[in-house]
Structures are given as C-alpha cells and as structure tokens.
Design a protein around this motif. Structure first.
Motif, PDB file in Angstrom:
ATOM      1  N   SER A 222      -4.060  -0.720 -10.703  1.00 10.74           N
ATOM      2  CA  SER A 222      -5.100   0.115  -9.889  1.00 10.74           C
ATOM      3  C   SER A 222      -4.162   1.476  -9.675  1.00 10.74           C
ATOM      4  CB  SER A 222      -5.281  -0.153  -8.674  1.00 10.74           C
ATOM      5  OG  SER A 222      -4.146  -0.405  -7.929  1.00 10.74           O
ATOM      6  N   ASN A 223      -2.802   1.408  -9.627  1.00 14.72           N
ATOM      7  CA  ASN A 223      -1.850   2.856  -9.328  1.00 14.72           C
ATOM      8  C   ASN A 223      -1.999   3.697 -10.677  1.00 14.72           C
ATOM      9  OD1 ASN A 223      -0.025   4.268  -8.029  1.00 14.72           O
ATOM     10  ND2 ASN A 223       1.614   3.651  -9.561  1.00 14.72           N
TER      11      ASN A 223
ATOM     12  N   ASN B  28      -6.698   9.182 -13.226  1.00 14.91           N
ATOM     13  CA  ASN B  28      -8.021  10.013 -12.555  1.00 14.91           C
ATOM     14  C   ASN B  28      -7.573  11.164 -12.043  1.00 14.91           C
ATOM     15  OD1 ASN B  28      -9.864   8.175 -13.773  1.00 14.91           O
ATOM     16  ND2 ASN B  28      -9.883   6.648 -11.924  1.00 14.91           N
ATOM     17  N   THR B  29      -6.337  11.137 -11.291  1.00 16.88           N
ATOM     18  CA  THR B  29      -5.865  12.461 -10.832  1.00 16.88           C
ATOM     19  C   THR B  29      -5.729  13.351 -11.974  1.00 16.88           C
ATOM     20  OG1 THR B  29      -4.931  11.249  -8.931  1.00 16.88           O
ATOM     21  CG2 THR B  29      -4.024  13.454  -9.469  1.00 16.88           C
ATOM     22  N   LEU B  30      -4.975  13.012 -13.051  1.00 16.42           N
ATOM     23  CA  LEU B  30      -4.781  13.698 -14.349  1.00 16.42           C
ATOM     24  C   LEU B  30      -6.133  14.405 -14.766  1.00 16.42           C
ATOM     25  CD1 LEU B  30      -2.811  14.784 -16.420  1.00 16.42           C
ATOM     26  CD2 LEU B  30      -3.104  12.630 -17.511  1.00 16.42           C
TER      27      LEU B  30
END
Length: 85
Positions: free
Chosen positions: A3-4, A10-12
């Motif tokens: 999940s990390n 997803n941030t990227l």
C-alpha cells in the motif's frame, strides 16, 4: 504491491497530471494513466498499437480525444508561464 508503494505511485501520477495539465482531479489522473500507458505502447510496441487501433476504432477515437485534451491543457498551461528574460 504494498500500500505504501501504491500511495507513492499515485502521488507521482498526480504530480505528473498537475505538471502536464494543471488538473489533479481523479478523472484527469485516470486520463494521464491511460495517456502514459498508450504513449509507451505506441513507442515501444508500434505493431501492437497499430493492431489495437485497427481492431478497436471506437476506442482509438476515444484515445485520440484524450491525447488532444491533454495536449490542449498542456499548451494552455505553457501559455500561462511568463517568458524568461
């Protein structure tokens, strides 16, 4: 996948959407994922992209619409930048 990793990936993708289009909505993030994946396939496996385009003309038209939307948003974003002296 952890999940990390998913959160960081997803941030990227969100940052990529922001830098390219200025839009970080969930819809635009999905469009950026599609755009990036198809762009890679088109360059790395052109025969596959061509075959897919011929087999799925309606989806090819949607892909083109996504590419044009992203290009237009990027051009508008670039036009907002002040020119360097």
């Amino acid at each position: 996948m952890s999940s990390n990793f998913e959160n960081e990936f997803n941030t990227l993708v969100a940052k990529t959407a922001e830098l390219i289009t200025g839009d970080t909505s969930p819809e635009m993030i999905e469009k950026i994922k599609v755009w990036a994946f198809y762009n890679h396939v088109h360059k790395a496996l052109p025969a596959l992209a061509s075959h897919w385009n011929q087999s799925h003309p309606e989806s090819k038209a949607e892909m083109r619409r996504i590419f044009e939307e992203i290009r237009a948003l990027n051009q508008a974003k670039q036009a907002e930048k002040p020119e360097k002296e």
